[in-house]
Design a protein around this motif. Structure first.
Motif, PDB file in Angstrom:
ATOM      1  N   ALA A   1       0.833  -1.204   0.000  1.00 10.11           N
ATOM      2  CA  ALA A   1       0.000   0.000   0.000  1.00 10.11           C
ATOM      3  C   ALA A   1       0.868   1.255   0.000  1.00 10.11           C
ATOM      4  CB  ALA A   1      -0.936  -0.013   1.209  1.00 10.11           C
ATOM      5  N   GLU A   2       1.994   1.188   0.680  1.00 11.78           N
ATOM      6  CA  GLU A   2       2.911   2.333   0.702  1.00 11.78           C
ATOM      7  C   GLU A   2       3.480   2.614  -0.684  1.00 11.78           C
ATOM      8  OE1 GLU A   2       7.024   3.769   2.967  1.00 11.78           O
ATOM      9  OE2 GLU A   2       6.013   1.905   3.546  1.00 11.78           O
ATOM     10  N   ASP A   3       3.734   1.543  -1.457  1.00 16.36           N
ATOM     11  CA  ASP A   3       4.235   1.717  -2.826  1.00 16.36           C
ATOM     12  C   ASP A   3       3.214   2.443  -3.691  1.00 16.36           C
ATOM     13  OD1 ASP A   3       6.699   0.451  -2.414  1.00 16.36           O
ATOM     14  OD2 ASP A   3       5.761  -1.519  -2.633  1.00 16.36           O
ATOM     15  N   TYR A   4       1.953   2.051  -3.580  1.00 15.91           N
ATOM     16  CA  TYR A   4       0.917   2.704  -4.376  1.00 15.91           C
ATOM     17  C   TYR A   4       0.763   4.168  -3.967  1.00 15.91           C
ATOM     18  CZ  TYR A   4      -0.362  -1.966  -5.976  1.00 15.91           C
ATOM     19  OH  TYR A   4      -0.351  -3.215  -6.531  1.00 15.91           O
ATOM     20  N   SER A   5       0.875   4.458  -2.682  1.00 18.12           N
ATOM     21  CA  SER A   5       0.804   5.844  -2.234  1.00 18.12           C
ATOM     22  C   SER A   5       1.994   6.645  -2.773  1.00 18.12           C
ATOM     23  CB  SER A   5       0.777   5.906  -0.703  1.00 18.12           C
ATOM     24  OG  SER A   5      -0.370   5.266  -0.188  1.00 18.12           O
ATOM     25  N   ARG A   6       3.155   6.027  -2.782  1.00 16.00           N
ATOM     26  CA  ARG A   6       4.347   6.711  -3.294  1.00 16.00           C
ATOM     27  C   ARG A   6       4.204   6.995  -4.787  1.00 16.00           C
ATOM     28  NH1 ARG A   6       8.525   4.976  -6.009  1.00 16.00           N
ATOM     29  NH2 ARG A   6       7.882   2.805  -5.717  1.00 16.00           N
ATOM     30  N   LEU A   7       3.689   6.032  -5.541  1.00 17.57           N
ATOM     31  CA  LEU A   7       3.478   6.242  -6.973  1.00 17.57           C
ATOM     32  C   LEU A   7       2.470   7.364  -7.216  1.00 17.57           C
ATOM     33  CD1 LEU A   7       3.366   2.549  -8.257  1.00 17.57           C
ATOM     34  CD2 LEU A   7       5.141   4.244  -8.722  1.00 17.57           C
ATOM     35  N   ASN A   8       1.455   7.418  -6.380  1.00 13.08           N
ATOM     36  CA  ASN A   8       0.462   8.482  -6.521  1.00 13.08           C
ATOM     37  C   ASN A   8       1.087   9.856  -6.248  1.00 13.08           C
ATOM     38  OD1 ASN A   8      -2.424   9.324  -6.790  1.00 13.08           O
ATOM     39  ND2 ASN A   8      -2.114   9.965  -4.697  1.00 13.08           N
ATOM     40  N   ARG A   9       1.898   9.936  -5.188  1.00 20.21           N
ATOM     41  CA  ARG A   9       2.570  11.204  -4.888  1.00 20.21           C
ATOM     42  C   ARG A   9       3.531  11.588  -6.002  1.00 20.21           C
ATOM     43  NH1 ARG A   9       3.130   8.788   0.238  1.00 20.21           N
ATOM     44  NH2 ARG A   9       5.320   8.355  -0.254  1.00 20.21           N
ATOM     45  N   ARG A  10       4.266  10.603  -6.493  1.00 20.12           N
ATOM     46  CA  ARG A  10       5.241  10.881  -7.555  1.00 20.12           C
ATOM     47  C   ARG A  10       4.540  11.334  -8.834  1.00 20.12           C
ATOM     48  NH1 ARG A  10       9.150  13.457  -9.105  1.00 20.12           N
ATOM     49  NH2 ARG A  10      10.437  12.579 -10.766  1.00 20.12           N
TER      50      ARG A  10
END
Length: 208
Positions: free
Chosen positions: A146-155
């Motif tokens: 879930a943290e990866d998906y949040s990071r991709l969204n922020r990026r």
């Protein structure tokens, strides 16, 4: 009633009961829905004064790769690198304009002067975006979280912002803002007011 007829009735009755049970079961399955629960938290409401003068649509596909080193004992310790890759398409609308919260406009009816202070510079006011995951490849010891998906969204949002800043959106927003200021100046001068803009060059009056 002979034995053959009785057997036939039993078979037909069993068939009908089976069909009824199957229909009820299928109907029960069709009625099953996914239940979702949401909790909406309204933390703060505040008044805003923002003027959107330009909006731009941006679409981009970018790749993200991350690796993880894992030591396995086979039986001697050996280090392996496991990668995960994501191909993401980001689509968004960037809203550019002015935050007028600090803008100050005062009128002096006696001197017939309108004074405009704290005229802001154009800026990115909001970014409305969505992500489409085109490809996700993960390894056994390196999976998406879930943290990866949040990071991709922020990026993705950061990339849209960078793209907007490197484009001509801010320049076009400033041109539109000057047009608005020209309109205010024109209306004020028609009403017999002199317009003074502190800290900025006053646009030329609009000529008919």
């Amino acid at each position: 009633m002979n034995r053959t007829l009785l057997t036939l009735l039993v078979v037909v009755l069993a068939f009908l009961l089976g069909m009824a049970a199957l229909t009820l079961w299928q109907g029960h399955r069709q009625e099953q829905v996914v239940q979702e629960e949401a909790t909406i938290l309204l933390e703060r409401v505040r008044n805003v004064m923002k003027l959107v003068t330009v909006e731009g649509d941006v679409s981009e596909i970018f790749n993200s790769t991350s690796s993880r080193n894992v030591t396995l004992y086979l039986p001697l310790p050996s280090e392996f690198s496991f990668e995960k890759q994501a191909t993401v398409e980001v689509r968004g609308t960037v809203l550019v304009g002015y935050d007028l919260e600090q803008l100050d406009i005062t009128l002096d009816p006696d001197a017939r002067v309108m004074t405009i202070r704290n005229l802001p510079e154009p800026e990115i006011l909001a970014i409305d975006h969505e992500l489409v995951y085109r490809n996700l490849n993960e390894s056994w010891f390196n999976t998406f979280t879930a943290e990866d998906y949040s990071r991709l969204n922020r990026r993705a949002k950061e990339r849209l912002r960078d793209e907007a800043l490197s484009s001509n959106l801010l320049r076009r927003a400033r041109e539109q803002g000057n047009s608005v200021l020209e309109g205010i100046t024109y209306l004020a001068q028609n009403a017999g007011y002199e317009v003074v803009v502190e800290g900025a060059d006053l646009p030329e009056p609009i000529r008919e």
